[in-house]
Design a protein around this motif. Structure first.
Motif, PDB file in Angstrom:
ATOM      1  N   VAL A  69       0.841  -1.197   0.000  1.00  0.00           N
ATOM      2  CA  VAL A  69       0.000   0.000   0.000  1.00  0.00           C
ATOM      3  C   VAL A  69       0.879   1.250   0.000  1.00  0.00           C
ATOM      4  O   VAL A  69       0.612   2.210  -0.729  1.00  0.00           O
ATOM      5  CB  VAL A  69      -0.959  -0.008   1.213  1.00  0.00           C
ATOM      6  N   GLU A  70       1.938   1.239   0.788  1.00  0.00           N
ATOM      7  CA  GLU A  70       2.868   2.369   0.815  1.00  0.00           C
ATOM      8  C   GLU A  70       3.517   2.569  -0.565  1.00  0.00           C
ATOM      9  O   GLU A  70       3.654   3.710  -1.038  1.00  0.00           O
ATOM     10  CB  GLU A  70       3.943   2.119   1.868  1.00  0.00           C
ATOM     11  N   GLY A  71       3.887   1.495  -1.214  1.00  0.00           N
ATOM     12  CA  GLY A  71       4.449   1.589  -2.554  1.00  0.00           C
ATOM     13  C   GLY A  71       3.462   2.181  -3.544  1.00  0.00           C
ATOM     14  O   GLY A  71       3.816   3.019  -4.373  1.00  0.00           O
ATOM     15  N   LEU A  72       2.204   1.778  -3.440  1.00  0.00           N
ATOM     16  CA  LEU A  72       1.167   2.329  -4.304  1.00  0.00           C
ATOM     17  C   LEU A  72       0.975   3.827  -4.057  1.00  0.00           C
ATOM     18  O   LEU A  72       0.841   4.609  -4.998  1.00  0.00           O
ATOM     19  CB  LEU A  72      -0.146   1.582  -4.089  1.00  0.00           C
ATOM     20  N   VAL A  73       1.002   4.232  -2.792  1.00  0.00           N
ATOM     21  CA  VAL A  73       0.870   5.657  -2.459  1.00  0.00           C
ATOM     22  C   VAL A  73       2.047   6.448  -3.025  1.00  0.00           C
ATOM     23  O   VAL A  73       1.861   7.532  -3.593  1.00  0.00           O
ATOM     24  CB  VAL A  73       0.746   5.852  -0.932  1.00  0.00           C
ATOM     25  N   PHE A  74       3.260   5.917  -2.909  1.00  0.00           N
ATOM     26  CA  PHE A  74       4.426   6.587  -3.495  1.00  0.00           C
ATOM     27  C   PHE A  74       4.258   6.752  -5.008  1.00  0.00           C
ATOM     28  O   PHE A  74       4.556   7.807  -5.564  1.00  0.00           O
ATOM     29  CB  PHE A  74       5.712   5.813  -3.218  1.00  0.00           C
ATOM     30  N   LEU A  75       3.783   5.700  -5.664  1.00  0.00           N
ATOM     31  CA  LEU A  75       3.574   5.781  -7.114  1.00  0.00           C
ATOM     32  C   LEU A  75       2.520   6.823  -7.475  1.00  0.00           C
ATOM     33  O   LEU A  75       2.696   7.610  -8.408  1.00  0.00           O
ATOM     34  CB  LEU A  75       3.142   4.422  -7.660  1.00  0.00           C
ATOM     35  N   LEU A  76       1.420   6.840  -6.731  1.00  0.00           N
ATOM     36  CA  LEU A  76       0.363   7.808  -7.010  1.00  0.00           C
ATOM     37  C   LEU A  76       0.831   9.239  -6.754  1.00  0.00           C
ATOM     38  O   LEU A  76       0.496  10.150  -7.512  1.00  0.00           O
ATOM     39  CB  LEU A  76      -0.875   7.484  -6.184  1.00  0.00           C
ATOM     40  N   LEU A  77       1.586   9.430  -5.705  1.00  0.00           N
ATOM     41  CA  LEU A  77       2.119  10.765  -5.437  1.00  0.00           C
ATOM     42  C   LEU A  77       3.112  11.197  -6.508  1.00  0.00           C
ATOM     43  O   LEU A  77       3.112  12.348  -6.938  1.00  0.00           O
ATOM     44  CB  LEU A  77       2.781  10.814  -4.055  1.00  0.00           C
ATOM     45  N   ALA A  78       3.943  10.281  -6.939  1.00  0.00           N
ATOM     46  CA  ALA A  78       4.963  10.608  -7.936  1.00  0.00           C
ATOM     47  C   ALA A  78       4.345  10.930  -9.295  1.00  0.00           C
ATOM     48  O   ALA A  78       4.857  11.773 -10.027  1.00  0.00           O
ATOM     49  CB  ALA A  78       5.954   9.451  -8.077  1.00  0.00           C
ATOM     50  N   THR A  79       3.247  10.277  -9.618  1.00  0.00           N
ATOM     51  CA  THR A  79       2.612  10.527 -10.904  1.00  0.00           C
ATOM     52  C   THR A  79       1.614  11.678 -10.846  1.00  0.00           C
ATOM     53  O   THR A  79       1.071  12.067 -11.870  1.00  0.00           O
ATOM     54  CB  THR A  79       1.889   9.267 -11.420  1.00  0.00           C
ATOM     55  N   GLY A  80       1.380  12.218  -9.661  1.00  0.00           N
ATOM     56  CA  GLY A  80       0.477  13.355  -9.523  1.00  0.00           C
ATOM     57  C   GLY A  80      -0.985  12.979  -9.457  1.00  0.00           C
ATOM     58  O   GLY A  80      -1.855  13.837  -9.557  1.00  0.00           O
ATOM     59  N   LYS A  81      -1.294  11.713  -9.289  1.00  0.00           N
ATOM     60  CA  LYS A  81      -2.684  11.267  -9.231  1.00  0.00           C
ATOM     61  C   LYS A  81      -3.263  11.348  -7.824  1.00  0.00           C
ATOM     62  O   LYS A  81      -4.448  11.153  -7.634  1.00  0.00           O
ATOM     63  CB  LYS A  81      -2.788   9.837  -9.735  1.00  0.00           C
ATOM     64  N   LEU A  82      -2.440  11.642  -6.836  1.00  0.00           N
ATOM     65  CA  LEU A  82      -2.896  11.725  -5.455  1.00  0.00           C
ATOM     66  C   LEU A  82      -2.331  12.998  -4.842  1.00  0.00           C
ATOM     67  O   LEU A  82      -1.172  13.319  -5.023  1.00  0.00           O
ATOM     68  CB  LEU A  82      -2.399  10.498  -4.665  1.00  0.00           C
ATOM     69  N   GLY A  83      -3.143  13.713  -4.142  1.00  0.00           N
ATOM     70  CA  GLY A  83      -2.664  14.887  -3.431  1.00  0.00           C
ATOM     71  C   GLY A  83      -2.681  16.165  -4.243  1.00  0.00           C
ATOM     72  O   GLY A  83      -2.166  17.178  -3.815  1.00  0.00           O
ATOM     73  N   SER A  84      -3.306  16.152  -5.401  1.00  0.00           N
ATOM     74  CA  SER A  84      -3.377  17.356  -6.211  1.00  0.00           C
ATOM     75  C   SER A  84      -4.510  18.229  -5.699  1.00  0.00           C
ATOM     76  O   SER A  84      -5.655  17.835  -5.661  1.00  0.00           O
ATOM     77  CB  SER A  84      -3.621  16.991  -7.667  1.00  0.00           C
TER      78      SER A  84
END
Length: 72
Positions: free
Chosen positions: A47-62
């Motif tokens: 789950v942490e890896g998925l969150v890192f990926l989403l943050l890095a691609t800009g799909k989370l936290g925008s």
């Protein structure tokens, strides 16, 4: 550069959670052989890896307003 590093770490953690947890456990503890890792830790690592990926691609936290309406 930071986004690429976060994406790479997220991908590795998502695909190989056991190996990542094993390496981090060896680095964190003087006697890692005395510890037993619970099975849910590997799921949490994924789950942490998925969150890192989403943050890095800009799909989370925008927080950007994409439709152009002024909220204020």
């Amino acid at each position: 550069m930071l986004r690429t590093l976060a994406a790479l770490l997220g991908l590795v953690e998502l695909l190989f959670p056991k190996q990542v947890v094993d390496v981090v456990t060896r680095l964190a503890y003087e006697t890692p052989d005395e510890f037993e890792v619970k099975p849910w830790v590997y799921t949490a690592a994924r789950v942490e890896g998925l969150v890192f990926l989403l943050l890095a691609t800009g799909k989370l936290g925008s927080c950007a307003d994409t439709d152009g309406d002024d909220v204020s």
